[in-house]
Motif scaffolding. Structure first.
Motif, PDB file in Angstrom:
ATOM      1  N   ARG A  38       0.820  -1.203   0.000  1.00 25.81           N
ATOM      2  CA  ARG A  38       0.000   0.000   0.000  1.00 25.81           C
ATOM      3  C   ARG A  38       0.853   1.252   0.000  1.00 25.81           C
ATOM      4  N   GLN A  39       0.214   2.360  -0.386  1.00 31.31           N
ATOM      5  CA  GLN A  39       0.899   3.640  -0.471  1.00 31.31           C
ATOM      6  C   GLN A  39      -0.066   4.727  -0.013  1.00 31.31           C
ATOM      7  N   TYR A  94      -3.979   0.567  -2.570  1.00 35.18           N
ATOM      8  CA  TYR A  94      -3.557  -0.805  -2.323  1.00 35.18           C
ATOM      9  C   TYR A  94      -3.256  -1.482  -3.655  1.00 35.18           C
ATOM     10  N   TYR A  95      -2.032  -1.994  -3.763  1.00 34.64           N
ATOM     11  CA  TYR A  95      -1.592  -2.691  -4.965  1.00 34.64           C
ATOM     12  C   TYR A  95      -1.458  -4.189  -4.671  1.00 34.64           C
ATOM     13  N   CYS A  96      -1.864  -5.016  -5.617  1.00 30.93           N
ATOM     14  CA  CYS A  96      -1.458  -6.417  -5.540  1.00 30.93           C
ATOM     15  C   CYS A  96      -0.224  -6.568  -6.416  1.00 30.93           C
ATOM     16  N   GLN A 111      -2.795  -1.848 -10.970  1.00 27.07           N
ATOM     17  CA  GLN A 111      -2.898  -0.390 -11.058  1.00 27.07           C
ATOM     18  C   GLN A 111      -3.295   0.240  -9.723  1.00 27.07           C
ATOM     19  N   GLY A 112      -3.744  -0.591  -8.787  1.00 32.42           N
ATOM     20  CA  GLY A 112      -4.074  -0.107  -7.459  1.00 32.42           C
ATOM     21  C   GLY A 112      -5.540   0.248  -7.291  1.00 32.42           C
ATOM     22  N   THR A 113      -6.012   0.193  -6.043  1.00 30.07           N
ATOM     23  CA  THR A 113      -7.369   0.606  -5.704  1.00 30.07           C
ATOM     24  C   THR A 113      -7.297   1.444  -4.429  1.00 30.07           C
TER      25      THR A 113
END
Lengths: 119, 112
Positions: A38-39, A94-96, A111-113
């Motif tokens: 996560r970022q 949050y990235y997988c 691409q992240g959510t």
């Protein structure tokens, strides 16, 4: 071609729950460990959780242990993150990410959510 | 936990000139087989991170050869031989020795 697509983010109140999903394609999903990273807005990267291909090995960052649960469904080529007891500081993209080279390198990212925890 | 530090935290480079980023870990990332558990990632503006270098010095698939990684143990360096416009972004090192993976704070590279 490897594709990872996250979904499930949104606005949630402190103390609430959310379930993120990551749909994988283009590779043998069950053969790879997977991660959530996560970022927070304007901040750096923080690893959150890891799950092995068979789900036999799972790890969590201390910051989410006891609140988040990682899981996967290899028949559906999908990765999940169940997030409970959410806090303001969980607000982040949050990235997988796929684990390769022994599961220790994140060679493909989604691409992240965005998850926003706010009242 | 292993703490990762990077320097500098920001870097402004003229296109065509070289650039270098240092990464240090609070404990050795070298195992007995000679494998360094250190990766480099680049996050371009508005994009997801992408893998550049793994195990300290191995370029990931599709990464231009102007990128190189070196170092061992606790001290590592990412070098760009000739910076191009597409190299702008934030560079992160990450340790993978412990499964509680930790990233450096990031180094922001922009163009002069």
């Amino acid at each position: 071609e490897v594709h990872l697509v996250e979904s499930g983010g949104g606005l949630v109140q402190p103390g609430g729950s959310l379930r993120l999903s990551c749909a994988a394609s283009g590779f043998m999903f069950s053969s790879f460990g997977m991660n959530w990273v996560r970022q927070a807005p304007g901040k750096g990267l923080e690893w959150v959780s890891y799950i092995s291909g068979s789900s036999s090995t799972i790890y969590y960052a201390d910051s989410v242990k006891g609140r988040f649960t990682i899981s996967r469904d290899n028949a559906k080529n999908s990765l999940y993150l169940q997030m409970n007891s959410l806090r303001d500081e969980d607000t982040a993209v949050y990235y997988c990410a796929r684990g390769n080279y022994g599961g220790l390198t994140f060679d493909y990212w989604g691409q992240g959510t965005l998850v926003t925890v706010s009242s | 936990d292993i703490v990762m530090t990077q320097s500098p935290l920001s870097l402004s480079v003229t296109p065509g000139e070289p650039a270098s980023i240092s990464c240090r870990s609070s404990q050795s990332l070298l195992d007995s087989s000679g494998y360094n558990y250190l990766d480099w990632y680049l996050q371009k503006p508005g994009q997801s991170p992408q893998l550049l270098i793994y195990s300290g010095s191995n370029r990931a698939s599709g990464v231009p050869d102007r990128f190189s990684g070196s170092g061992s143990g606790t001290d590592f360096t990412l070098r760009i031989s000739r910076v191009e416009a597409e190299d702008v972004g934030v560079y992160y090192c990450m340790q993978a020795l412990q499964i509680l993976f930790t990233f450096g704070p990031g180094t922001k590279l922009d163009l002069k």
